[in-house]
Design a protein around this motif. Structure first.
Motif, PDB file in Angstrom:
ATOM      1  N   TYR A  40      -7.309   9.599  15.730  1.00 20.63           N
ATOM      2  CA  TYR A  40      -6.596   9.712  14.466  1.00 20.63           C
ATOM      3  C   TYR A  40      -7.288  10.728  13.567  1.00 20.63           C
ATOM      4  CZ  TYR A  40     -10.223   6.452  12.846  1.00 20.63           C
ATOM      5  OH  TYR A  40     -11.400   5.865  12.563  1.00 20.63           O
ATOM      6  N   GLY A  41      -6.553  11.131  12.518  1.00 27.30           N
ATOM      7  CA  GLY A  41      -7.083  12.110  11.591  1.00 27.30           C
ATOM      8  C   GLY A  41      -6.079  12.392  10.490  1.00 27.30           C
ATOM      9  N   LYS A  42      -6.333  13.453   9.751  1.00 28.23           N
ATOM     10  CA  LYS A  42      -5.474  13.809   8.628  1.00 28.23           C
ATOM     11  C   LYS A  42      -5.417  15.321   8.502  1.00 28.23           C
ATOM     12  CE  LYS A  42      -4.906  12.936   3.646  1.00 28.23           C
ATOM     13  NZ  LYS A  42      -5.426  12.204   2.468  1.00 28.23           N
ATOM     14  N   LEU A  43      -4.188  15.856   8.276  1.00 20.26           N
ATOM     15  CA  LEU A  43      -3.989  17.282   8.080  1.00 20.26           C
ATOM     16  C   LEU A  43      -3.897  17.569   6.592  1.00 20.26           C
ATOM     17  CD1 LEU A  43      -1.315  18.165  10.802  1.00 20.26           C
ATOM     18  CD2 LEU A  43      -3.801  18.061  11.004  1.00 20.26           C
ATOM     19  N   VAL A  44      -4.664  18.568   6.132  1.00 15.77           N
ATOM     20  CA  VAL A  44      -4.650  18.927   4.714  1.00 15.77           C
ATOM     21  C   VAL A  44      -4.525  20.441   4.571  1.00 15.77           C
ATOM     22  CG1 VAL A  44      -6.023  16.925   4.033  1.00 15.77           C
ATOM     23  CG2 VAL A  44      -7.170  19.080   4.587  1.00 15.77           C
ATOM     24  N   ASP A  45      -3.980  20.845   3.434  1.00 21.26           N
ATOM     25  CA  ASP A  45      -3.892  22.258   3.109  1.00 21.26           C
ATOM     26  C   ASP A  45      -5.280  22.771   2.733  1.00 21.26           C
ATOM     27  OD1 ASP A  45      -1.714  24.511   2.048  1.00 21.26           O
ATOM     28  OD2 ASP A  45      -3.590  24.515   0.916  1.00 21.26           O
ATOM     29  N   GLU A  46      -5.683  23.922   3.316  1.00 20.16           N
ATOM     30  CA  GLU A  46      -7.031  24.445   3.091  1.00 20.16           C
ATOM     31  C   GLU A  46      -7.286  24.760   1.622  1.00 20.16           C
ATOM     32  OE1 GLU A  46      -9.670  27.828   5.286  1.00 20.16           O
ATOM     33  OE2 GLU A  46      -7.783  28.483   4.360  1.00 20.16           O
ATOM     34  N   SER A  73       0.995  22.083  14.748  1.00 14.57           N
ATOM     35  CA  SER A  73       1.799  23.182  14.190  1.00 14.57           C
ATOM     36  C   SER A  73       2.551  22.663  12.973  1.00 14.57           C
ATOM     37  CB  SER A  73       2.781  23.738  15.228  1.00 14.57           C
ATOM     38  OG  SER A  73       3.691  22.743  15.633  1.00 14.57           O
ATOM     39  N   ALA A  74       2.604  23.506  11.964  1.00 14.62           N
ATOM     40  CA  ALA A  74       3.292  23.147  10.716  1.00 14.62           C
ATOM     41  C   ALA A  74       3.906  24.410  10.144  1.00 14.62           C
ATOM     42  CB  ALA A  74       2.335  22.502   9.711  1.00 14.62           C
ATOM     43  N   GLU A  95      -3.150  25.109  15.283  1.00 14.16           N
ATOM     44  CA  GLU A  95      -4.527  24.641  15.490  1.00 14.16           C
ATOM     45  C   GLU A  95      -4.575  23.825  16.769  1.00 14.16           C
ATOM     46  OE1 GLU A  95      -8.582  24.089  14.019  1.00 14.16           O
ATOM     47  OE2 GLU A  95      -6.946  25.293  13.179  1.00 14.16           O
ATOM     48  N   GLU A  96      -5.664  23.958  17.533  1.00 15.96           N
ATOM     49  CA  GLU A  96      -5.865  23.177  18.746  1.00 15.96           C
ATOM     50  C   GLU A  96      -7.264  22.562  18.736  1.00 15.96           C
ATOM     51  OE1 GLU A  96      -4.969  24.818  22.507  1.00 15.96           O
ATOM     52  OE2 GLU A  96      -2.975  25.573  21.929  1.00 15.96           O
ATOM     53  N   ARG A  97      -7.385  21.359  19.268  1.00 18.08           N
ATOM     54  CA  ARG A  97      -8.677  20.666  19.395  1.00 18.08           C
ATOM     55  C   ARG A  97      -8.767  20.057  20.792  1.00 18.08           C
ATOM     56  NH1 ARG A  97     -11.078  19.252  14.317  1.00 18.08           N
ATOM     57  NH2 ARG A  97     -10.596  20.995  12.900  1.00 18.08           N
ATOM     58  N   ASN A 117     -10.609  15.076   8.221  1.00 24.29           N
ATOM     59  CA  ASN A 117      -9.625  15.984   7.627  1.00 24.29           C
ATOM     60  C   ASN A 117      -9.628  17.307   8.379  1.00 24.29           C
ATOM     61  OD1 ASN A 117      -9.037  14.054   5.735  1.00 24.29           O
ATOM     62  ND2 ASN A 117     -10.156  15.032   4.063  1.00 24.29           N
ATOM     63  N   ILE A 118      -8.477  17.681   8.868  1.00 23.67           N
ATOM     64  CA  ILE A 118      -8.326  18.964   9.564  1.00 23.67           C
ATOM     65  C   ILE A 118      -7.613  19.917   8.619  1.00 23.67           C
ATOM     66  CG2 ILE A 118      -7.315  20.140  11.550  1.00 23.67           C
ATOM     67  CD1 ILE A 118      -7.461  17.501  13.060  1.00 23.67           C
ATOM     68  N   SER A 119      -8.290  20.955   8.180  1.00 24.94           N
ATOM     69  CA  SER A 119      -7.726  21.904   7.221  1.00 24.94           C
ATOM     70  C   SER A 119      -6.915  22.975   7.964  1.00 24.94           C
ATOM     71  CB  SER A 119      -8.843  22.578   6.407  1.00 24.94           C
ATOM     72  OG  SER A 119      -9.566  21.622   5.668  1.00 24.94           O
ATOM     73  N   LEU A 120      -5.690  23.201   7.509  1.00 22.25           N
ATOM     74  CA  LEU A 120      -4.834  24.230   8.096  1.00 22.25           C
ATOM     75  C   LEU A 120      -4.770  25.435   7.170  1.00 22.25           C
ATOM     76  CD1 LEU A 120      -1.815  22.232   9.583  1.00 22.25           C
ATOM     77  CD2 LEU A 120      -4.016  22.798  10.622  1.00 22.25           C
ATOM     78  N   HIS A 121      -4.784  26.606   7.779  1.00 16.76           N
ATOM     79  CA  HIS A 121      -4.741  27.858   7.021  1.00 16.76           C
ATOM     80  C   HIS A 121      -3.291  28.281   6.812  1.00 16.76           C
ATOM     81  CE1 HIS A 121      -9.074  28.382   7.824  1.00 16.76           C
ATOM     82  NE2 HIS A 121      -8.791  27.954   9.035  1.00 16.76           N
ATOM     83  N   PRO A 122      -2.893  28.632   5.583  1.00 13.47           N
ATOM     84  CA  PRO A 122      -1.537  29.186   5.378  1.00 13.47           C
ATOM     85  C   PRO A 122      -1.347  30.435   6.224  1.00 13.47           C
ATOM     86  CG  PRO A 122      -2.542  28.617   3.279  1.00 13.47           C
ATOM     87  CD  PRO A 122      -3.621  28.489   4.314  1.00 13.47           C
ATOM     88  N   GLU A 123      -0.168  30.535   6.818  1.00 15.85           N
ATOM     89  CA  GLU A 123       0.117  31.679   7.689  1.00 15.85           C
ATOM     90  C   GLU A 123       0.539  32.859   6.824  1.00 15.85           C
ATOM     91  OE1 GLU A 123       2.476  32.506  11.855  1.00 15.85           O
ATOM     92  OE2 GLU A 123       3.287  31.100  10.417  1.00 15.85           O
TER      93      GLU A 123
END
Length: 845
Positions: free
Chosen positions: A41-47, A96-97, A103-105, A123-129
């Protein structure tokens, strides 16, 4: 029985998927006893903001065989969780968002003790494309129009003015495409082949709801891979079909005037190896459309008389359809899909015509009233089965599908004609015509395609296709005179069979910045028509013998050179064929309009098209540009020809109450037609929220044709322009105005030549405004006006030695509608309400 077979297949595969699905049962070499708390489990957040990202796609794969273990969409706070994890394996997490980089782990379970495992990814931070171009920052979003060298892709979700409408409304918004008043589509002033999901269809465009459509592809000069009959290009309507994990859907409803009521529901369920999809819709519309005809009849250059006609046509149309099916992922390399469609509808057309007959001095001699009420209905269904196999070599695949289209229809109408002197006394006895008919059709298509890469930069493609069409129609016409019923020669009972068999091969290769594709297609076609009452046969066969083998070969060549990173130039050529359709061949005379009749020509032969294009595309900061120079040479061009009816034809049609000077419109083979054209499309963004797409198409046409002693040759220049402009407000200051979008589309077509005259200019404007709201813009309300100034109409001027006619007709009228749509989804939805081992949503912790 026709639906029983695909339903039986569906039930069998569905049961098989849930009974034996390795993604729902542990492998045989793994102990079946599992600890329920095993989870990742985890959580996706905006960087940048640190806020959770909702509705992002999270999929978990077993790296042993790269099979999908489970998947879900993140919750409102960005949380995700996969339970019932089987230890002893390695996993790959794919994230993918929309608007973010993927992102891959990699996750290992070797640390598990006693079969128990729990992994908190935090928390997994995603970078704006975001793509940085010089001093301009552009966030990656899907544009309304995607342009490439060989095709344009129009994303229907960006078309606000088509919301709640039909495919006809979508076509009006696409550059290079025009729609006449009968709903017929033209691409660069030629008739294209209409596909649905890459295959021919028996549906008309006004029977496809716009909300069912994901995108529309335009291919102006198809290669040898496509049907040779696509002489006017291809318009491929791609319907929506989701493949995201869980339950996803969209519902919409539209109301408006005149008489508009439309609804749509689309659902998609993806679980394990099964992806089930369904969509249904209802479409109702009405309106009163006006028409006018002004005629001057001549004899040896001297005016004999005049004729004026004004008409009002009241229409009421109702269509409904349901489309459903499934994809069954047998394993990583084999997929079977089944799609079933049912559609039907009915229409009423009540027309009133006011007619004036004037002498050469323009003094009224007598006048007439013509009323007609028409009723028709139809059922059109389609069953399609598809198989796809991918090989271990990347890009190598085999696909095969079978499509069966079938349906029937019925129609009836009553036409009453009355005539009076100017003083109101009867000029002649009333004439009544009744007709009724029915039809049925069956189409079968088999197609297989094979793609084989030859290294990284080369590819060979081949395939075959077989198409069979059986059509049968009965249409009886009766005239009434002094109470006596007479069956008229207009009765038209016929049937025909049509088949086309084809094979093709193409080879493409890239050498540095240069690439090419060469292809050859061979087609055999045959059309056999029969008028049942008279046993009259008509049709064609191409090629009829081996000495005419060139008539069966259709080569294509594409040469592309890349110039730098942002520029590309291409030269292409293809040879195509345009076969006459049934109505162009059938000698039946249509009398819906007493002064403008229509009849087919059974002597028509197919025309061949040599098509050349020079394309240049350039990407620049803020937009892109596509310029095209084209030349189309049409030997034996199928061309419309009009003349007044002969005395013998008038005598034959006396009881049908047609005018003695009526025009008979038919088709002939011209010597040749040439079209020289240039088309320019610019897609440009002004700031982050404003986008404009202007298109210009310039064309010069020459027609060389002679019928007996009549010279039909003509030439002239025409042009058309379309402007699509869209603006979206993005502001944090006002919730009311935030996510408020506007779209305006203006279209103009200049007059253009036809063999005996010209088509009149056309101009129309569409406007829409949409408000997105709720979380992630799940809901939206759209208000749209089609044909803002009520100017959309289709007109022609004929100027011959025997008559001069200025006429226009309309089909649709200005409409207003308001639409509401709502998107919904649930990633942990289960078909059988089972707690399978994939992602189940977890807890909001």
């Amino acid at each position: 029985m026709k639906i029983f077979v695909p339903l039986l297949v569906f039930i069998f595969i569905f049961c098989e998927a849930n009974a034996q699905n390795p993604e729902q049962q542990p492998p045989a070499d793994i102990p079946t006893l599992q600890v329920k708390t095993n989870r990742i489990y985890g959580k996706l957040v905006d960087e940048n903001s640190g806020k959770g990202i909702e509705a992002a796609s999270v999929q978990l794969y077993m790296t042993d065989n790269d099979s999908l273990y489970g998947g879900m969409l993140t919750r409102a706070n960005g949380n995700f969780s996969f339970t019932n994890i089987v230890t002893g394996h390695n996993y790959r997490l794919v994230i993918s968002a929309l608007g973010y980089e993927s992102e891959e782990r990699t996750i290992k379970t070797s640390s598990a003790r006693n079969g128990q495992f729990e992994k908190d990814l935090g928390n997994i931070s995603l970078h704006p494309e975001i793509k940085q171009l010089a001093d301009v920052t552009i966030t990656a979003t899907r544009p309304a129009l995607e342009m490439s060298i060989d095709r344009k892709v129009f994303n229907v979700a960006k078309s606000l003015t088509a919301t709640g409408g039909t495919a006809i409304d979508v076509m009006k918004n696409i550059p290079s495409v025009s729609v006449d008043i009968d709903g017929n589509v033209e691409l660069r002033n030629s008739s294209p082949q209409i596909f649905v999901d890459g295959r021919p269809t028996i549906l008309t465009l006004d029977q496809i709801p716009a909300d069912h459509i994901e995108k529309v592809e335009l291919i102006t000069n198809p290669s040898a891979k496509f049907d040779a009959s696509t002489s006017g290009g291809i318009i491929n309507v791609v319907l929506k079909k989701e493949k995201r994990i869980g339950l996803n859907g969209i519902a919409s409803v539209s109301v408006g005037t005149p008489g508009i009521l439309r609804g749509h529901l689309g659902l998609n369920i993806r679980q394990g190896k099964l992806n089930f999809f369904m969509s249904g819709g209802y479409n109702q519309s009405g309106g009163k459309a006006k028409g006018r005809t002004l005629r001057e009849n001549k004899w040896q250059g001297v005016t004999r008389d005049y004729f004026n006609q004004n008409s009002v046509n009241t229409r009421d149309r109702k269509f409904s359809s349901i489309n459903f099916g499934f994809d069954y992922f047998i394993d990583n390399r084999n997929t079977v899909s089944v799609t079933q469609r049912f559609g039907g509808g009915n229409s009423k057309n009540d027309e009133q015509q006011q007619q004036e007959y004037l002498g050469s001095d323009k003094i009224l001699q007598y006048h007439g009233n013509r009323s007609s009420d028409g009723r028709w209905g139809f059922n059109r269904n389609s069953t399609r089965m598809n198989y796809k196999h991918t090989f271990p070599e990347e890009g190598r695949e085999l696909t095969a599908d079978v499509t069966y289209n079938y349906g029937n229809g019925s129609n009836s109408s009553t036409i009453l004609n009355t005539y009076f002197f100017p003083d109101g006394t009867e000029y002649k006895s009333p004439a009544t015509v009744n007709n009724n008919g029915s039809n049925k059709s069956n189409q079968f298509t088999f197609e297989a395609d094979y793609v084989h890469p030859r290294g990284e930069n080369a590819k060979f493609e081949t395939g075959l296709r077989a198409y069979f069409n059986n059509y049968e129609s009965y249409f009886n016409v009766f005239g009434y005179d002094n109470g006596q019923e007479t069956k008229l020669p207009l009765s038209n009972n016929y049937k025909y069979t049509e088949n086309v068999n084809a094979v093709y091969g193409t080879y493409s290769q890239k050498i540095g910045t240069f690439s090419f594709q060469a292809g050859l297609r061979a087609e055999y076609s045959k059309f056999d028509g029969l008028l049942i009452d008279s046993a009259f046969k008509f049709g064609y066969e191409y090629p009829a013998s081996i000495k005419n083998i060139w008539n069966a070969l259709f080569p294509s060549l594409f040469l592309t050179q890349k110039i730098g990173e942002d520029d590309e130039i291409q030269v292409n050529f293809s040879r195509r064929i345009r076969r006459p359709n049934f109505w162009q061949l059938n000698p039946y005379i249509e009398i819906n309009d007493p002064v403008n009749l229509r009849q087919g020509n059974p002597q028509l032969q197919p025309e061949f098209i040599n098509s050349f294009e020079l394309n240049y595309s350039k990407n620049y900061i803020g937009g892109n540009f596509l310029g095209v120079l084209y030349w189309r040479n049409n030997p034996n061009d199928i061309t419309q020809y009009s003349d007044t009816i002969t005395a013998a034809q008038f005598e034959q049609l006396q009881n049908a109450a047609v005018d003695p000077n009526a025009i008979l419109n038919t088709w002939v083979n011209a010597n040749t037609t040439n079209r020289y054209g240039a088309e320019f499309t610019v897609q440009h963004k002004i700031g982050p929220n404003f986008e404009i797409t202007p298109t210009f198409n310039l064309q010069y046409r020459t027609v060389q044709a002679r019928i007996n002693s009549t010279d039909l040759s003509n030439k002239g220049f025409n042009w058309e322009s379309r402007l699509i402009s869209s603006y979206k407000i993005k502001t944090e200051r006002s919730a009311l105005f935030n996510n408020l979008s506007f779209q305006l589309i203006a279209d103009y077509e200049s007059p253009r030549v036809i063999p005996q005259g010209r088509r009149l200019e056309e101009f129309d404007v569409d406007f829409a405004i949409r408000k997105d709201f709720l979380k992630n813009n799940r809901a939206s309300v759209t208000f749209g006006i089609n044909d803002v100034f009520n100017t959309r109409r289709w007109g022609t001027i004929y100027d011959t030695e025997t008559f001069y006619q200025d006429a226009y007709r309309r089909w649709n009228v200005r409409s207003f509608r308001i639409s509401f749509s709502y998107k919904f989804g649930k990633a942990d939805f289960s078909l059988l309400n089972r707690n399978n081992r994939g992602g189940n949503g977890g807890d909001d912790d």
